[in-house]
Design an enzyme around this catalytic site. Structure first.
Site, PDB file in Angstrom:
ATOM      1  N   LYS A 281       9.622  -9.326   6.495  1.00 47.61           N
ATOM      2  CA  LYS A 281      10.277  -9.045   5.258  1.00 47.61           C
ATOM      3  C   LYS A 281      10.326  -7.370   5.125  1.00 47.61           C
ATOM      4  O   LYS A 281       9.436  -6.798   5.149  1.00 47.61           O
ATOM      5  CB  LYS A 281       9.341  -9.429   3.808  1.00 47.61           C
ATOM      6  CG  LYS A 281      10.280  -9.538   2.658  1.00 47.61           C
ATOM      7  CD  LYS A 281       9.462  -9.378   1.389  1.00 47.61           C
ATOM      8  CE  LYS A 281       9.045  -8.151   0.955  1.00 47.61           C
ATOM      9  NZ  LYS A 281      10.047  -7.278   0.693  1.00 47.61           N
TER      10      LYS A 281
ATOM     11  N   GLU B 149      -1.094   0.503   6.819  1.00 47.86           N
ATOM     12  CA  GLU B 149      -0.689   1.899   6.939  1.00 47.86           C
ATOM     13  C   GLU B 149      -0.155   2.168   5.520  1.00 47.86           C
ATOM     14  O   GLU B 149       0.962   1.760   5.000  1.00 47.86           O
ATOM     15  CB  GLU B 149       0.738   2.027   7.767  1.00 47.86           C
ATOM     16  CG  GLU B 149       0.329   1.340   9.281  1.00 47.86           C
ATOM     17  CD  GLU B 149      -0.694   2.245   9.906  1.00 47.86           C
ATOM     18  OE1 GLU B 149      -0.887   3.442   9.719  1.00 47.86           O
ATOM     19  OE2 GLU B 149      -1.228   1.791  10.947  1.00 47.86           O
TER      20      GLU B 149
ATOM     21  N   CYS C 127       5.005   9.013   4.379  1.00 55.57           N
ATOM     22  CA  CYS C 127       3.518   9.054   4.322  1.00 55.57           C
ATOM     23  C   CYS C 127       2.878  10.289   5.034  1.00 55.57           C
ATOM     24  O   CYS C 127       1.685  10.633   4.500  1.00 55.57           O
ATOM     25  CB  CYS C 127       3.139   7.709   5.016  1.00 55.57           C
ATOM     26  SG  CYS C 127       3.863   7.577   6.901  1.00 55.57           S
TER      27      CYS C 127
ATOM     28  N   GLU D  21       0.074  10.828  -4.553  1.00 56.06           N
ATOM     29  CA  GLU D  21       1.242  10.919  -3.382  1.00 56.06           C
ATOM     30  C   GLU D  21       2.384  11.092  -4.175  1.00 56.06           C
ATOM     31  O   GLU D  21       3.099  10.041  -4.887  1.00 56.06           O
ATOM     32  CB  GLU D  21       1.241   9.904  -2.561  1.00 56.06           C
ATOM     33  CG  GLU D  21       2.223   9.750  -1.297  1.00 56.06           C
ATOM     34  CD  GLU D  21       2.235   8.278  -0.628  1.00 56.06           C
ATOM     35  OE1 GLU D  21       2.239   7.334  -1.417  1.00 56.06           O
ATOM     36  OE2 GLU D  21       2.352   8.379   0.669  1.00 56.06           O
TER      37      GLU D  21
HETATM   38  P1  NAD Z   1       5.658  -0.663  -1.434  1.00 54.50           P
HETATM   39  O1  NAD Z   1       4.108  -0.701  -1.332  1.00 54.50           O
HETATM   40  O2  NAD Z   1       6.307  -0.645  -2.910  1.00 54.50           O
HETATM   41  O3  NAD Z   1       6.503  -1.825  -0.754  1.00 54.50           O
HETATM   42  C1  NAD Z   1       6.376  -1.802   0.727  1.00 54.50           C
HETATM   43  C2  NAD Z   1       6.833  -3.520   0.755  1.00 54.50           C
HETATM   44  O4  NAD Z   1       5.672  -4.366   0.272  1.00 54.50           O
HETATM   45  C3  NAD Z   1       8.141  -3.650   0.427  1.00 54.50           C
HETATM   46  O5  NAD Z   1       8.661  -4.875   1.431  1.00 54.50           O
HETATM   47  C4  NAD Z   1       7.871  -4.813  -0.882  1.00 54.50           C
HETATM   48  O6  NAD Z   1       8.747  -5.569  -1.274  1.00 54.50           O
HETATM   49  C5  NAD Z   1       6.633  -5.343  -0.579  1.00 54.50           C
HETATM   50  N1  NAD Z   1       5.699  -5.829  -1.568  1.00 54.50           N
HETATM   51  C6  NAD Z   1       5.746  -5.539  -2.637  1.00 54.50           C
HETATM   52  N2  NAD Z   1       4.933  -6.000  -3.459  1.00 54.50           N
HETATM   53  C7  NAD Z   1       4.099  -6.857  -2.516  1.00 54.50           C
HETATM   54  C8  NAD Z   1       3.236  -7.654  -2.863  1.00 54.50           C
HETATM   55  N3  NAD Z   1       2.549  -8.026  -4.144  1.00 54.50           N
HETATM   56  N4  NAD Z   1       2.876  -8.574  -1.726  1.00 54.50           N
HETATM   57  C9  NAD Z   1       3.298  -8.341  -0.640  1.00 54.50           C
HETATM   58  N5  NAD Z   1       4.536  -7.457  -0.222  1.00 54.50           N
HETATM   59  C10 NAD Z   1       4.691  -6.795  -1.421  1.00 54.50           C
HETATM   60  O7  NAD Z   1       6.091   0.750  -0.863  1.00 54.50           O
HETATM   61  P2  NAD Z   1       7.529   1.463  -0.744  1.00 54.50           P
HETATM   62  O8  NAD Z   1       7.754   2.272  -1.926  1.00 54.50           O
HETATM   63  O9  NAD Z   1       8.560   0.585   0.059  1.00 54.50           O
HETATM   64  O10 NAD Z   1       7.307   2.532   0.307  1.00 54.50           O
HETATM   65  C11 NAD Z   1       6.494   3.675  -0.094  1.00 54.50           C
HETATM   66  C12 NAD Z   1       4.996   3.867   0.254  1.00 54.50           C
HETATM   67  O11 NAD Z   1       4.769   3.574   1.664  1.00 54.50           O
HETATM   68  C13 NAD Z   1       4.346   5.113   0.299  1.00 54.50           C
HETATM   69  O12 NAD Z   1       3.011   5.036  -0.456  1.00 54.50           O
HETATM   70  C14 NAD Z   1       4.002   5.662   1.789  1.00 54.50           C
HETATM   71  O13 NAD Z   1       3.063   6.520   1.873  1.00 54.50           O
HETATM   72  C15 NAD Z   1       3.852   4.286   2.533  1.00 54.50           C
HETATM   73  N6  NAD Z   1       3.978   4.354   4.018  1.00 54.50           N
HETATM   74  C16 NAD Z   1       3.074   4.791   4.822  1.00 54.50           C
HETATM   75  C17 NAD Z   1       3.342   4.824   6.212  1.00 54.50           C
HETATM   76  C18 NAD Z   1       2.448   4.861   7.133  1.00 54.50           C
HETATM   77  O14 NAD Z   1       2.438   4.519   8.190  1.00 54.50           O
HETATM   78  N7  NAD Z   1       0.898   4.855   6.568  1.00 54.50           N
HETATM   79  C19 NAD Z   1       4.397   4.791   6.453  1.00 54.50           C
HETATM   80  C20 NAD Z   1       5.519   4.777   5.850  1.00 54.50           C
HETATM   81  C21 NAD Z   1       5.356   4.704   4.200  1.00 54.50           C
END
Ligand code: NAD
Length: 506
Positions: free
Chosen positions: A189, A264, A298, A398
């Site tokens: 997804k 992650e 991130c 963050e």
């Molecule tokens: P997010 O957590 O809002 O969403 C990520 C994914 O999770 C999306 O596909 C979203 O639809 C899905 N999602 C949302 N609610 C969910 C639930 N209840 N159950 C399952 N899936 C659900 O994150 P974002 O805003 O898309 O991305 C930014 C975040 O990602 C930042 O915190 C960033 O640090 C992190 N990030 C981490 C890394 C790493 O490798 N550590 C890399 C890139 C981004």
């Protein structure tokens, strides 16, 4: 003196709106409902996607389960799996332009960066292909004359892959080829904000000959799609990249079936700068570290911890460099920093900056929304903030924007204390010509990656991941591959020499 380097809108005809569908059991599938993505830089609808719900998610998980249990992929040889992965790598490289354009239109990142990420993703697929032939375990020939032990590795099963919007194609490629190399089947997804390049990946997988049901894609929102992918009893593992808050929800959802979870998550990554460092290189790396992907990264180095003796001069240099970073139209090949993902996120970044000022911090440059002629205001100025203390929200949370917080130190102990005073532990960096400073910092920093005299370099061979609330498990490298494997011990008697347990006296 000019304040910022702004790249105004170039003349470019946007491509036709991309229509995204689910990929379930090898078939492209519509839903009754759809959702749109408006390009953050251009304010126009660039994609319309099928909006999945429980029926689509259940169908995708069932297809992955059936494909796994039938062995159409999981029981192929490593060589056969590697052959398909290598074809995918070739196809990615042949389609960089098309994929990169939609990556930029949906995420707002510069086109030059999208091209680099999509092309680089091909290399992740090649590396994963090489690992497909290496999932050997070990053997034990010293257990006694009548015993031979062999430990083998098997694919873990059906894996849910849930990805964020900030590096859609790259992060997908940090997970998917490694899961496939191990022999797993998957349900993917993508973020609802950046679905299209994952659909394009699906097209390439079919073209490369991946059997139906091995990779299924469901488009939609966290609720209900991501949530069901995390709790479904037929899923064996969830690998997630995204926010720490959602990572916790996924861990809760997965608990009912005790499936494996790899996470992650976010970071608050410091770079520590000693006075003896190559300060010009450090200032350049700090500038890159905070503005790359407009700070929506991130690994963003959103705080620096700089020695008191050089703090003023170092900050002045970073401020000067900030004026030269090219912010603006992501479709201009010359642009280095593009748009903020949504208006709401732009407002959140601004709220952190205004909150810090209210608490006594000082804005050295930036601190406002950036207006780009012809494209509007979904951009943020390069921003450097001093007088920051470690208890302020801007130093702890963050922020996920182009905003640098500056803290200072006097001793290595103080620098380490500030580094580790965080809920996060993704990455950290140290700049010094003294090897002892670097090594001591590298050993004691609580982080999954420590860079010395560099920032954000990564390679498919090197594991990536975080400690504390930055996540669990590792991605890429051989450690990332191992996450998708289960270990089984074969305990084999040689001959018939075992004395009976039950003594019958016969
Ligand atoms: P997010 O957590 O809002 O969403 C990520 C994914 O999770 C999306 O596909 C979203 O639809 C899905 N999602 C949302 N609610 C969910 C639930 N209840 N159950 C399952 N899936 C659900 O994150 P974002 O805003 O898309 O991305 C930014 C975040 O990602 C930042 O915190 C960033 O640090 C992190 N990030 C981490 C890394 C790493 O490798 N550590 C890399 C890139 C981004």
């Amino acid at each position: 003196m000019k304040d910022f380097t702004v790249k105004t809108a170039i003349d470019f005809e946007l491509p036709p709106v991309f229509r995204g569908r689910h990929l379930i059991d090898g078939t492209w599938t519509e839903s009754v409902e759809t959702f749109e993505r408006v390009s953050p830089s251009h304010g126009k609808v660039v994609s319309v996607s099928a909006r999945g719900g429980e029926p689509e998610t259940n169908a995708a998980v069932s297809a992955a389960r059936r494909a796994f249990d039938a062995g159409v992929w999981s029981r192929l040889s490593g060589k056969e799996r590697a052959t398909v992965l290598l074809k995918v790598a070739d196809l990615i490289e042949a389609n960089v332009e098309r994929i990169a354009l939609f990556e930029t239109l949906e995420s707002g990142k510069p086109i030059s960066q999208s091209r680099g990420e999509v092309g680089g993703a091909g290399d992740l697929w090649r590396y994963a292909a090489s690992l497909a032939r290496t999932s050997q375990g070990d053997s034990h020939n010293t257990l006694g004359e009548d015993m031979l032990g062999v430990v083998i590795k098997e694919p873990i099963g059906v894996v849910s892959i849930i990805t964020p919007w900030n590096f859609p194609f790259w992060i997908l490629s940090q997970k998917l080829p490694f899961a496939l190399a191990a022999g797993c089947t998957v349900v993917v997804k993508p973020s609802e904000m950046t679905p299209s390049t994952t659909v394009m990946m699906g097209e390439l997988l079919l073209e490369a000959g991946l059997p139906a049901g091995v990779c299924n894609i469901v488009l939609g929102y966290g609720q209900p799609v991501g949530s069901l992918m995390s709790s479904h009893p037929d899923v064996d593992m969830v690998t997630f990249t995204g926010s720490t808050g959602v990572g916790k929800l996924i861990t809760e959802a997965s608990a009912t079936t005790l499936k494996k979870v790899a996470l992650e998550l976010g970071g608050k990554n410091p770079q520590v700068i000693f006075p003896d460092a190559d300060l010009e290189s450090a200032a350049d790396a700090v500038t890159f570290g905070v503005y790359f992907n407009v700070g929506q990264c991130c690994n963003s180095s959103s705080r620096i911890i700089v020695h008191e003796d050089i703090a003023e001069q170092f900050v002045a240099r970073v401020v000067e460099l900030s004026r030269h970073v090219k912010f603006g139209d992501p479709l201009d090949p010359d642009t280095q920093v593009g748009a903020i993902v949504t208006p709401e996120h732009n407002a959140k970044i601004d709220g952190y900056v205004k909150g810090a000022v209210a608490e006594g911090a000082k804005v050295e440059i930036g601190g406002e929304t950036l207006s780009v002629s012809g494209l509007g205001t979904q951009f943020y100025q390069p921003t450097v903030i001093t007088n920051v203390t470690s208890d302020m929200a801007i130093a702890r949370d963050e922020v996920f924007g182009p905003v640098l917080s500056v803290l200072t130190f006097r001793t290595l102990e103080e620098a380490l204390a500030l580094t580790n005073d965080s809920d996060f532990g993704l990455s950290a960096g140290v700049w010094s010509e003294n090897i002892h400073n670097c090594l001591e910092f590298a050993r004691r920093a609580q982080a999954g990656t420590v860079w010395t005299n560099t920032w954000m370099d990564g390679y498919p061979e090197l594991a990536f991941g975080g400690v504390k609330q930055s996540g669990q498990g590792r991605e890429i490298g051989s450690y990332g591959f191992e996450e998708f494997l289960e270990v089984k011990s074969l305990v084999m008697r040689v001959g018939r020499s075992r004395a009976p347990w039950v003594q019958t006296g016969e």
